[in-house]
Write a protein that holds these residues in place. Sequence first.
Motif, PDB file in Angstrom:
ATOM      1  N   ASP A   1      -1.573  10.217  13.612  1.00  0.00           N
ATOM      2  CA  ASP A   1      -2.295  10.400  12.349  1.00  0.00           C
ATOM      3  C   ASP A   1      -2.148   9.167  11.452  1.00  0.00           C
ATOM      4  O   ASP A   1      -3.115   8.706  10.831  1.00  0.00           O
ATOM      5  CB  ASP A   1      -1.771  11.644  11.629  1.00  0.00           C
ATOM      6  CG  ASP A   1      -2.178  12.930  12.334  1.00  0.00           C
ATOM      7  OD1 ASP A   1      -3.134  12.883  13.130  1.00  0.00           O
ATOM      8  OD2 ASP A   1      -1.527  13.959  12.072  1.00  0.00           O
ATOM      9  N   ASN A   2      -0.944   8.664  11.397  1.00  0.00           N
ATOM     10  CA  ASN A   2      -0.730   7.467  10.568  1.00  0.00           C
ATOM     11  C   ASN A   2      -1.438   6.246  11.151  1.00  0.00           C
ATOM     12  O   ASN A   2      -1.928   5.382  10.414  1.00  0.00           O
ATOM     13  CB  ASN A   2       0.770   7.170  10.424  1.00  0.00           C
ATOM     14  CG  ASN A   2       1.424   8.103   9.424  1.00  0.00           C
ATOM     15  OD1 ASN A   2       0.797   8.513   8.458  1.00  0.00           O
ATOM     16  ND2 ASN A   2       2.675   8.469   9.663  1.00  0.00           N
TER      17      ASN A   2
ATOM     18  N   ARG B   1      -4.932   6.457  10.043  1.00  0.00           N
ATOM     19  CA  ARG B   1      -5.056   6.067   8.645  1.00  0.00           C
ATOM     20  C   ARG B   1      -5.016   4.545   8.498  1.00  0.00           C
ATOM     21  O   ARG B   1      -5.773   3.956   7.717  1.00  0.00           O
ATOM     22  CB  ARG B   1      -3.947   6.696   7.809  1.00  0.00           C
ATOM     23  CG  ARG B   1      -4.041   8.219   7.729  1.00  0.00           C
ATOM     24  CD  ARG B   1      -2.955   8.791   6.854  1.00  0.00           C
ATOM     25  NE  ARG B   1      -3.140   8.428   5.452  1.00  0.00           N
ATOM     26  CZ  ARG B   1      -2.356   8.865   4.463  1.00  0.00           C
ATOM     27  NH1 ARG B   1      -1.333   9.665   4.742  1.00  0.00           N
ATOM     28  NH2 ARG B   1      -2.590   8.498   3.224  1.00  0.00           N
TER      29      ARG B   1
ATOM     30  N   GLU C   1      -8.326   3.138   9.809  1.00  0.00           N
ATOM     31  CA  GLU C   1      -9.385   3.381   8.837  1.00  0.00           C
ATOM     32  C   GLU C   1      -9.250   2.443   7.646  1.00  0.00           C
ATOM     33  O   GLU C   1     -10.250   1.929   7.124  1.00  0.00           O
ATOM     34  CB  GLU C   1      -9.349   4.842   8.379  1.00  0.00           C
ATOM     35  CG  GLU C   1      -9.806   5.828   9.453  1.00  0.00           C
ATOM     36  CD  GLU C   1      -9.698   7.271   8.976  1.00  0.00           C
ATOM     37  OE1 GLU C   1      -9.016   7.476   7.942  1.00  0.00           O
ATOM     38  OE2 GLU C   1     -10.277   8.152   9.611  1.00  0.00           O
ATOM     39  N   ARG C   2      -8.006   2.241   7.234  1.00  0.00           N
ATOM     40  CA  ARG C   2      -7.774   1.315   6.117  1.00  0.00           C
ATOM     41  C   ARG C   2      -8.218  -0.096   6.486  1.00  0.00           C
ATOM     42  O   ARG C   2      -8.876  -0.788   5.699  1.00  0.00           O
ATOM     43  CB  ARG C   2      -6.282   1.330   5.749  1.00  0.00           C
ATOM     44  CG  ARG C   2      -5.895   0.344   4.672  1.00  0.00           C
ATOM     45  CD  ARG C   2      -6.465   0.744   3.349  1.00  0.00           C
ATOM     46  NE  ARG C   2      -6.130  -0.220   2.321  1.00  0.00           N
ATOM     47  CZ  ARG C   2      -6.608  -0.198   1.086  1.00  0.00           C
ATOM     48  NH1 ARG C   2      -7.439   0.749   0.712  1.00  0.00           N
ATOM     49  NH2 ARG C   2      -6.261  -1.116   0.211  1.00  0.00           N
TER      50      ARG C   2
ATOM     51  N   ASP D   1      -4.711   6.201  -3.730  1.00  0.00           N
ATOM     52  CA  ASP D   1      -5.037   5.785  -2.369  1.00  0.00           C
ATOM     53  C   ASP D   1      -4.077   4.713  -1.869  1.00  0.00           C
ATOM     54  O   ASP D   1      -3.790   4.638  -0.663  1.00  0.00           O
ATOM     55  CB  ASP D   1      -6.463   5.249  -2.313  1.00  0.00           C
ATOM     56  CG  ASP D   1      -7.505   6.349  -2.421  1.00  0.00           C
ATOM     57  OD1 ASP D   1      -7.118   7.534  -2.274  1.00  0.00           O
ATOM     58  OD2 ASP D   1      -8.676   6.042  -2.669  1.00  0.00           O
TER      59      ASP D   1
END
Length: 485
Positions: A298-299, A302, A305-306, A336
Amino acid sequence: MDDLTPSDFRALTRALKHCVLLHDAHTFEILWANPAACELLGRPLDELKPLKAPDMSKNARQYSRELGHRWLGQAVEHGVSATEWCYRAKNGEEILTEAIAIRVELATRTAVMVQFRDIAEEKAVRQDLRRTESRLRAFLSGLAEGIVVLDDTHRVLFASESAVRLLGRGLDGADFAAYCCDGPVPEREGRYRFAAPGREPSWYAATCQHIEIESDLRGRMLLFYDITDRVREEEQHRRDTQHVDHLARYNAMGDMAMAIAHEVSQPLAAAYNFVEGARGRLDRDTGSRDESVAWGLDNAVRQIERARRILGSLRAYVGRLEQFARPTDLNAIVRDCAYFIGLRAREHQVDVDFDLTTEPLPVLCEHVLIGQVVMNLAFNAVDEMARCPRPERRVEIVTRRAEDGCAELAVRDRGHSPPPDERIFDGVFTAKANGSGIGLALSHRILTRHGGRIDVQANEPRGAVFRFALPAARHPQDPTRTELS
């Protein structure tokens, strides 16, 4: 002298170069004149005797008969009286003289002996000297250059008015070494900084030479003039040149960034697909699901995506910013970024406190670029605190509504105070051993393109406060609020 005869005294009198007139002490009539007086006035003695003051004096008020009698009367009363008197010769020539009247007690009467000499030429010379001196004073006082003459111990023997104007009063007799801000007293031509003790120094171009004016003035003459404005212009030109070079590198970086963004976007998309596939298989195989692996995936998603958002924003930034700016909440941007700031802080065991306003702070901006500014300032503060003892490692991130209505964010640390350098945002400053100094310059560039501002101040009791402000959005939209990680 008792062996001198009357004829000897007559010979001595005829040899006198000073003019002598003998007046009666009561009537002031002329009794006698020596040959020098007769020659100067152009009249023999028999013509001089019946003359009155108006007949042999310049026709001017200061040479009137009354003033002449008063002058002779003072000699009778006090024994001696001096004045400046203008006689008029038989041919009409006016002769300015220096005259002294002396009371003399003769055997038969009291007389006044007047001795006088022509001083017209001498006075003209004195007037020329005074005129020359006044002109020199005017020239020296109007000079832009200062002039000082120093003895062998650097004491000021002479200081021109222009030097006093440049360096202040108190130069005469002062130790000039106290006025030299960059070392010893100049001994050759060059640029130097001079200032009176306690005053702000200025730049001067100076030349030196030895002078010796008879026995009156001898030493080293220092001539200097202010070039502070020129030095500042040269320094500004040097900075401008550096800035142009920096902008050229910055533009080259933009081209490289576009190429990198294009090349990296495809591997990132592939990595994202692989991670999603691995996470899908993990979800299907629920019996052997490892929560730590799921958390890591999951990280990773993230982070990918970042990275994709950053690359997309990078393309927009290199292109036209205005097409991608939209209303958003500054607090939402900070939320964010909080996750990534937390990762950096935990790595260095730094505590981060968020103090955000309860109401939204709507701004019109490119979300990811302003997020990059927030993270850059926060990362700098975390890296700064990582060098401090563990109990002192704390960073504060605060948002507020500024007095002018702008949305404001401040990042406070407790490390070293900021340097007193106005070029801290020019891309030439960094406090990190391996830093490039480009982070603050990019932050400044991003904020100015958004119509915002950024500055730095000292924190109390120590540390620094980096603060930026963005104009408030006119038509904000409420972005989705997320919790701080």
